[in-house]
Scaffold this active site. Structure first.
Site, mmCIF file in Angstrom:
data_model
loop_
_atom_site.group_PDB
_atom_site.id
_atom_site.type_symbol
_atom_site.label_atom_id
_atom_site.label_comp_id
_atom_site.label_asym_id
_atom_site.label_seq_id
_atom_site.Cartn_x
_atom_site.Cartn_y
_atom_site.Cartn_z
ATOM 1 N N TRP A 277 0.858 -1.182 0.000
ATOM 2 C CA TRP A 277 0.000 0.000 0.000
ATOM 3 C C TRP A 277 0.901 1.241 0.000
ATOM 4 C CZ3 TRP A 277 -1.347 -4.660 1.833
ATOM 5 C CH2 TRP A 277 -2.653 -5.092 1.702
ATOM 6 N N CYS A 313 -6.481 -5.515 -1.500
ATOM 7 C CA CYS A 313 -7.518 -6.480 -1.119
ATOM 8 C C CYS A 313 -8.262 -7.136 -2.277
ATOM 9 C CB CYS A 313 -8.494 -5.867 -0.106
ATOM 10 S SG CYS A 313 -9.570 -4.587 -0.770
ATOM 11 N N HIS A 372 -13.653 -2.992 1.669
ATOM 12 C CA HIS A 372 -12.695 -4.081 1.795
ATOM 13 C C HIS A 372 -13.314 -5.293 1.128
ATOM 14 C CE1 HIS A 372 -9.685 -6.777 3.149
ATOM 15 N NE2 HIS A 372 -10.458 -7.394 4.008
ATOM 16 N N ASP A 395 -10.589 -14.722 3.965
ATOM 17 C CA ASP A 395 -9.985 -13.440 3.606
ATOM 18 C C ASP A 395 -8.473 -13.618 3.618
ATOM 19 O OD1 ASP A 395 -9.163 -10.829 3.314
ATOM 20 O OD2 ASP A 395 -10.359 -10.035 4.969
ATOM 21 N N ASN A 435 -19.039 -4.368 12.821
ATOM 22 C CA ASN A 435 -19.798 -3.845 13.958
ATOM 23 C C ASN A 435 -19.033 -2.897 14.869
ATOM 24 O OD1 ASN A 435 -22.474 -5.275 13.783
ATOM 25 N ND2 ASN A 435 -21.097 -7.026 13.702
ATOM 26 N N ASP A 437 -17.630 0.366 16.614
ATOM 27 C CA ASP A 437 -18.046 1.757 16.770
ATOM 28 C C ASP A 437 -16.859 2.639 16.443
ATOM 29 O OD1 ASP A 437 -20.453 0.844 17.641
ATOM 30 O OD2 ASP A 437 -19.971 1.038 19.770
ATOM 31 N N TYR A 556 -7.742 4.159 0.016
ATOM 32 C CA TYR A 556 -9.038 3.483 0.191
ATOM 33 C C TYR A 556 -9.108 2.783 1.542
ATOM 34 C CZ TYR A 556 -7.607 -1.432 -0.496
ATOM 35 O OH TYR A 556 -7.073 -2.683 -0.354
#
Lengths: 722, 722
Positions: A277, A313, A372, A395, A435, A437, A556
């Site tokens: 990256w 990815c 992703h 993944d 999920n 926060d 990204y």
């Protein structure tokens, strides 16, 4: 009697870990004749003249005819037929003949790497089955059924004639080697998927679509999976050999997909792809430049396992998809928009702001990726309760180690949805991606940090995949999540907390009564444009907001590269009213700093004068790159030359240097590449290729243009060959 | 504004993985004074003169006084006290002083590697707590409580005085470093164990007993765990550093014990011990020669992480036990008699016999170990349903890889008992060690194998551990298994099958009506002895049995080394009657072939003449080695010299060469070693050591004698120092 054989006290426990290493059994094995009860001389033993694997017929029946490979390819638990020709008629009563199938360097019946099937005798002990289908003089046709959980890979075939004196075996002949693959058509196979349209899409489709961009501006690129291309199946088995995956595990889909997810990345195990990256891809190919998997898998195998540079990815997901489909496992590529990368698994993505409301890069380690990509594979999970079978996340993007290695999954999608995070593998990590926060913390110069804003809805907003038999996306968010705030969603969060996910223990934020959001239209790269900041005052008093707007170029992955804009604006908003602030963004300000995929991140930090409270909002703007066009002239027909024209114009005021153009046409030709030293401002390039289609049907031409200053320029053209 | 900082688009995600790598914060950090609101000159800032960690008082309160380490050692979630002396009186209103605790090379508040505690200000955000206990003039005493799940390891202490112009920090001072350990005394800690006797045994006892031998002849050896010895705590932290265990995981007991099980063996990660079962230990120390862990852990650390040669299962278990107790995790060593090592996880241990009923070593890869040692750790499993908390199996003997690396566990003992095998980690493997069926297969020369006998009760017969506060063993089999054949046992097997364990799909054996067993008394090494073969005929007809008795020398792993006896005998047994056959075994036959731990394996293969049926039985005989004696003269008193005499006589007719004698006395002296080139037949050696006890209480002297021809000669003597 006192034979002292020196050995290790721990016994022999090494397993074969390579399909390409071969055991060469002797062509004659003599028996110890002293031990044999003397008998009258037997009649002249048989000789084997030929073994016909009936490759074409068997492959048609096994849904493997599309593989460009001359050997037989079959699927598990489905019968295939072999004809053996002898030098004299075969007599079932008299002749003792065995077929042997071997895989790897230490074939062993107990381990399923050595299959012995006596011809004409029912075999009770083994799990492969055989039966004599036809005897015509010297020709015997045998039906062979590999068992539904057997090892997948390339097997050798031998025929053995047993006499009183020993075993006479046929010579090694690679033409009789055959491949066994997973069988999604068969209910007894772990990867069975009942719907035929799904099998056609998730196993047989060799071109796909990968979604990218950002949640407000979903874009896509086509991808050549190329699982049937010449050499790809051997390359996939090479990947397993290179990763030293024990042969005995290769029949277990759970193990295989877990190993596969580890082997697509170079970390730990010199797997297929090196992630980068870093924006500097000069020693390899930029992640954005690839058009498909074929080129990558073949290069990896050709170079003997040297990892290929470079991937991000979607490249990992594209190649893993090819690998799985090639071996017969139903697979699809998923895109998760606003995907959290939570480094510590505490379900909190911490964004640390400095005193001015700017992201403090040195203290922010978690990030929210615009999108992703990962994969889902479809399978039974015999190791888990039944409800966790079905789609499983895998993944191979090296984000975090899973139990010591870079890999992820298989994770049951159903388990993630229910917050059932105890079961293997990696449910916690996937759950956090969806999920977490987002917690905005602000730190002062004394090193004290405080929570400034919490956003529980920013992450995991949308998950999509290519629709079956259509070129659009299917929203599969509801497979992973109950609606935000619903009772079932709350139950899921509670289940997760009961499985050790930390509770949301931060203090509730006082309600400011003022909210902000940023509005923007689609923007072309190189354009000046306007942002609108909407400030909504829900209170019954007038509110004055001092807003700091930070504009940055970002990757990204959510990582900020350069801040190019910092502007202060103030607005007074009447009670129960909305004010709009216009912010002008100039191309000359952002163009020099753009990084790949051309994302701009705007963060607004607002201070309410009357109450001293602070509010925040952020918005990613993905700029639309200039267009690459692909055309053909004439009607595509089998055997007829067809001209393909790829063209591009540089719309910018600067020179594009070291430009790479790629054209990929699955099933039509290998990937072609063309380089241009320079494309001047306003200049055009045109690249022409003549191809001759060999087979009819739908084909997809995929083009990409790539250089350091401009990445992610891709296009595709679908043609029907008649 | 346009500051372009070059960075990776993936962000910074590297974690500190070493406790010994240090971050050195500057002693002065200036603030950007342009940003500071000008104020009237402040009064003269404080200076820190001294920081007193009150090591002795705090250690007594934290159950860490036994550690031979001059620094402070505390346990999580328990307050400890620090006194800071300033050059002038401290004023809570005026002075801004912070304590900082740092661990590793990149301290970060979010990751728990950088703890900032303002003195006198309640800290809301962090998880460690502090309070001012006492202010007396220039002296301030602060109470600090590490949170119940904080990272364990060695922290640095700094005190920072903040002024308007910057932060003034104390110099680095290793005397103020302190260690934080797990806290089994505290209900909030993951490793809390409620019973104090258990804490004294499983955390504080530094000498233990490891059981060995075989199920009919249980023997034992004492082991020096030495977790409090000088340098051992640092060595344990070095093991974690050497294994690159990220600091952020070191507060999580589940992660820590899993990593610990991987790090005790040299496989994959250059961990502490090299396993060898090869009988050639000349380049290191024979597994049987060690008397405890101290020597091993200190050698590993001293040599910078070079794995120590050599270990077998009890050495791995002994050292892992030390490691866990040292870090504060309740741990015990378990011995499983008749432990299956099932290579393929199919719950079947395949013993392949040749046509004569002898074990076919080239085709038998599974084995049943006479005994196998592992460890249990006691902890909550917040990642699993509550019922799976409690004792967990961990095992660092490199038997099979677990998810790619040599390690095993933590596996919930309760989950194994219930056959709940879906949950992490490695429940399947542990279940197989306890519940495999032994399948005797017989193969003929044509390569056909058939099942000849199945024994469902041979494996996992007995599990033991040292009793709390006693020198005998506790039978803990019922923690792991319901009674064989009970309804609950059947339910467990059914649960296991529902979780993907293969069913017992072999055909039921026809009942032969004749059973055999072998009877033998305790045998001293070098003696001639008799075996009795009891043949019981339960049928109503006379039966004639042709028995083949094979006697072999074998390792404790069940692997056969040399066959020294092959004898055929026949017996005719009346209906409902038992016949006894005597088999004489001569020392001259077995002595030349003995391997370490001196096991003889007798396999009897019987053929019933009348019916053609075959039956089998086997029995291991562990020969008793000659004795090592340990004596002291006089009454042991603190500060008084004490003479220890270790003596041994060679009872054999051959010379013992290169004999190593070890004497270990936990808490009294470091391990002592003495070598003898030769001990002639009938010859004696006597080794004398003078020691001066420094502390009163129970001490254990452990001796071992080892040479290639004679291993596993150990003894111990308990003394009470007054």
């Amino acid at each position: 009697m006192n034979k002292h054989i020196k050995s290790s006290g721990k016994g022999r426990v090494r397993f074969a870990k390579s399909n390409s290493d071969e055991h060469r059994p002797p062509t004659f094995e003599a028996f110890d004749t002293k031990l044999v009860t003397p008998r009258a001389p037997t009649t002249q033993a048989l000789s084997v003249l030929d073994v016909d694997m009936h490759a074409a017929e068997n492959k048609r029946a096994h849904n493997t005819i599309k593989y460009k490979n001359t050997n037989l390819i079959v699927r598990r638990n489905q019968e295939f037929f072999i004809t053996i020709s002898f030098d004299q008629p075969f007599n079932n009563q008299r002749d003792n003949v065995q077929m042997e199938f071997l895989i790897g360097s230490s074939p062993d019946e107990n381990k399923g790497t050595y299959i012995v099937l006596p011809i004409g005798i029912e075999k009770s002990n083994g799990r492969w089955k055989s039966r004599v289908v036809d005897i015509r003089g010297n020709y015997v046709t045998v039906g062979v059924t590999p068992d539904a959980s057997c090892i997948i890979g390339r097997f050798q075939t031998f025929v053995v004639v047993v006499s009183d004196f020993g075993k006479q075996r046929t010579e090694r002949n690679t033409a009789t080697d055959f491949y066994v693959l997973f069988n999604p058509w068969d209910p007894a196979d772990q990867v069975y998927i009942p719907n035929d349209n799904q099998r056609q899409e998730y196993v047989m489709n060799d071109v796909g679509i990968i979604y990218n961009g950002e949640i407000n501006n979903i874009t896509s690129r086509s991808w050549n999976f190329g699982q049937f291309e010449k050499g790809v199946l051997d390359a996939c088995l090479f990947v397993l050999d290179s990763g030293k995956v024990p042969l005995v595990y290769r029949g277990n889909a759970t193990q295989l997909v877990r190993q596969g997810s580890a082997l697509m990345n170079a970390q730990d195990d010199d797997g297929v792809l090196v992630g980068s990256w870093d924006e500097n891809y000069s020693i390899g190919t930029a992640p954005t430049a690839w058009t498909g998997s074929t080129e990558i898998l073949l290069k990896y195998a050709r170079e003997g396992g040297v990892p290929v540079c470079f991937a991000q990815c979607w490249v990992y997901a594209g190649v893993l998809n090819s690998f799985m489909r090639c071996l017969g496992i139903p697979t699809r590529v998923i895109t998760n928009y606003c995907s959290a990368h939570d480094n510590t698994g505490n379900l909190k993505t911490d964004i640390v702001l400095d005193e001015d409301g700017r992201v403090d890069r040195s203290r922010t380690r978690d990030s929210v990726w615009n999108y992703h990509c990962w994969n889902e594979v479809y399978m039974k999970r015999p190791d888990l309760p039944d409800k966790f079978s079905g789609w499983q996340v895998i993944d191979s993007t090296p984000q975090e180690t899973s139990d010591g290695l870079y890999r992820c999954g298989p994770t049951s999608v159903n388990a993630v949805k229910e917050g059932e995070l105890s079961y293997p593998f990696d449910a916690r990590f996937v759950f956090a991606e969806l999920n977490s926060d987002v917690i905005y913390r602000q730190s002062d110069k004394y090193g004290n940090t405080k929570i400034h804003h919490v956003d529980t809805a920013y992450v995991g907003k949308l998950l999509v995949t290519k629709r079956v038999n259509a070129n659009s996306y299917e929203d599969i968010t509801s497979n992973y999540k109950y609606p935000e705030g619903s009772d079932k969603d709350k139950q899921t969060m509670k289940n997760a907390e009961n499985r050790g996910i930390p509770t949301r223990d931060y203090l509730p934020q006082p309600e400011a009564g003022v909210t902000m959001n940023i509005q923007v239209d689609t923007v072309k790269m190189g354009d000046n444009f306007k942002l609108t900041l909407n400030i909504n005052n829900q209170t019954s008093q007038t509110r004055t907001i001092n807003a700091t707007i930070t504009g940055s170029v970002s990757f990204y992955t959510g990582v900020v590269s350069t801040t190019f804009k910092l502007e202060n604006k103030a607005a007074t908003v009447n009670p129960q009213n909305t004010a709009k602030l216009q912010i002008n963004v100039q191309a000359v300000d952002y163009m020099p700093y753009l990084v790949e995929q051309a994302n701009l991140l705007f963060v607004v930090y607002g201070r309410i004068q009357e109450t001293g409270q602070t509010i925040s909002t952020m918005r990613v703007v993905t700029l639309r790159p200039p267009e690459l066009t692909i055309n053909v002239n004439g009607i595509p027909r089998v055997g007829k030359e067809l001209m393909v024209i790829v063209s591009f114009r540089n719309p910018f005021t600067f020179i594009l240097e070291n430009v790479q153009l790629r054209l990929d046409a699955v099933g039509l030709m290998p990937t072609r590449m063309k380089s241009y030293n320079q494309i001047p401002p306003g200049g055009s390039v045109q690249y022409t290729e003549v191809i001759t289609p060999q087979t009819p049907g739908r084909k997809v031409l995929i083009g990409s243009l790539d250089c350091a200053a401009l990445r992610q320029v891709t296009n595709q053209l679908e043609i029907i060959v008649q």
